[in-house]
Scaffold this motif. Structure first.
Motif: not given
Length: 323
Positions: A228-234, A237-238
């Motif tokens: 789920a790294r892309y979701r965590i990274i987003a 950033a948010e």
């Protein structure tokens, strides 16, 4: 003439069974692969090394895959289903699937392709003498949690409070939290923990940590979180949280910084152990291997987007700087 005819006849007689043997189909090795989520590049690293060792999928190699995909409550069911296919070896990634397979069988050889501390988790008796039917490679190093927190403190100068996100369904994450807590006390950093059970819990976890004053973030090593790294990274950033991750996959996907073993390298080493077992070695006789290759990867673009100016000394230590 009679002697010559006899030699030709004898030669033909000997050649026949040899030729017949050469036509026998190659033995097909059957490997079960069980992980919390499908992480394609790690599976491919495992397959690549097996190809180097002479295994060709569809010819002398067959896979049975099982992925929990967030259904942690079905690990035992999936493990039992995989055992029923009677593979020659079961390869596991992450601690929960390994524990589930260990509960399902004590006879089929099991190779861990990246598990937490297998001794503290009760998977093997010791690293040098695993005993039982499980061996493999571990992602755990006792110094890793302290190193990650120290690097994060160097990156975010003046940080006083750090949020920690882990997978509540992974026993290894509780062990990592204990290690991180000890490092936090030594470094004078206040840590706040948010354990999630499902990736859908991540937005609430980030909101809670931010509300509690987290100035930076550590994400504990876990296969489900890695997937789920892309979701965590987003989300990082948010919420404008500089974050430290466990593997280069995060930094490559846009995370700020990662430090840990190369998971692809561990997958390749697991393939070598699998080959040894397929050739007759016993898991009980194969020591569990520790990670030997650690990488510091910095995404400079992400750091700059967060307004951070990283120390030149830290950049010089990095194995890779993504610009």
């Amino acid at each position: 003439m009679q002697r010559r005819a006899f030699i030709i006849l004898f030669g033909g007689t000997v050649a026949f069974p040899l030729g017949a043997h050469a036509q026998q189909p190659a033995k097909i090795s059957r490997i079960g692969y069980f992980a919390p989520a499908k992480i394609p590049h790690l599976i491919e690293a495992f397959k690549d090394r097996l190809r180097d060792l002479g295994y060709i999928e569809g010819k002398n190699l067959q896979f049975e895959f099982r992925f929990a995909e967030g259904q942690s409550g079905k690990l035992d069911e999936l493990a039992a289903d995989l055992v029923r296919t009677k593979p020659d070896v079961i390869v596991t990634f992450s601690t929960p699937p390994t524990l589930a397979v260990k509960r399902a069988t004590n006879t089929i050889p099991v190779v861990m392709a990246g598990t937490g501390d297998p001794v503290r988790a009760g998977i093997v008796a010791s690293l040098s003498r695993p005993g039982g039917n499980v061996t493999g490679v571990t992602v755990y190093g006792p110094e890793l949690s302290g190193k990650r927190l120290a690097v994060l403190k160097e990156t975010v100068r003046g940080v006083a409070r750090v949020g920690v996100i882990g997978n509540g369904g992974n026993p290894f994450n509780q062990l990592l939290w204990e290690d991180t807590g000890s490092a936090g006390r030594e470094l004078g950093i206040d840590l706040r923990l948010a354990m999630v059970r499902h990736v859908d819990d991540l937005p609430a976890a980030f909101s809670t940590l931010k509300r509690e004053g987290a100035e930076a973030l550590i994400v504990l090593a876990d296969a489900q979180l890695n997937s789920a790294r892309y979701r965590i990274i987003a989300l990082a950033a948010e919420h404008r949280l500089p974050a430290m991750y466990e593997g280069r996959e995060f930094a490559q996907a846009g995370g700020m910084i990662s430090y840990g073993p190369n998971l692809g390298d561990l997958s390749r080493r697991a393939a070598e152990l699998t080959n040894n077992i397929l050739k007759g070695a016993k898991p009980a006789d194969l020591p569990v291997e520790l990670p030997t290759k650690f990488e510091l990867v910095i995404n400079l673009k992400t750091a700059q987007a967060l307004g951070l100016s990283l120390p030149p000394t830290l950049l010089a230590q990095a194995d890779e700087v993504i610009e």
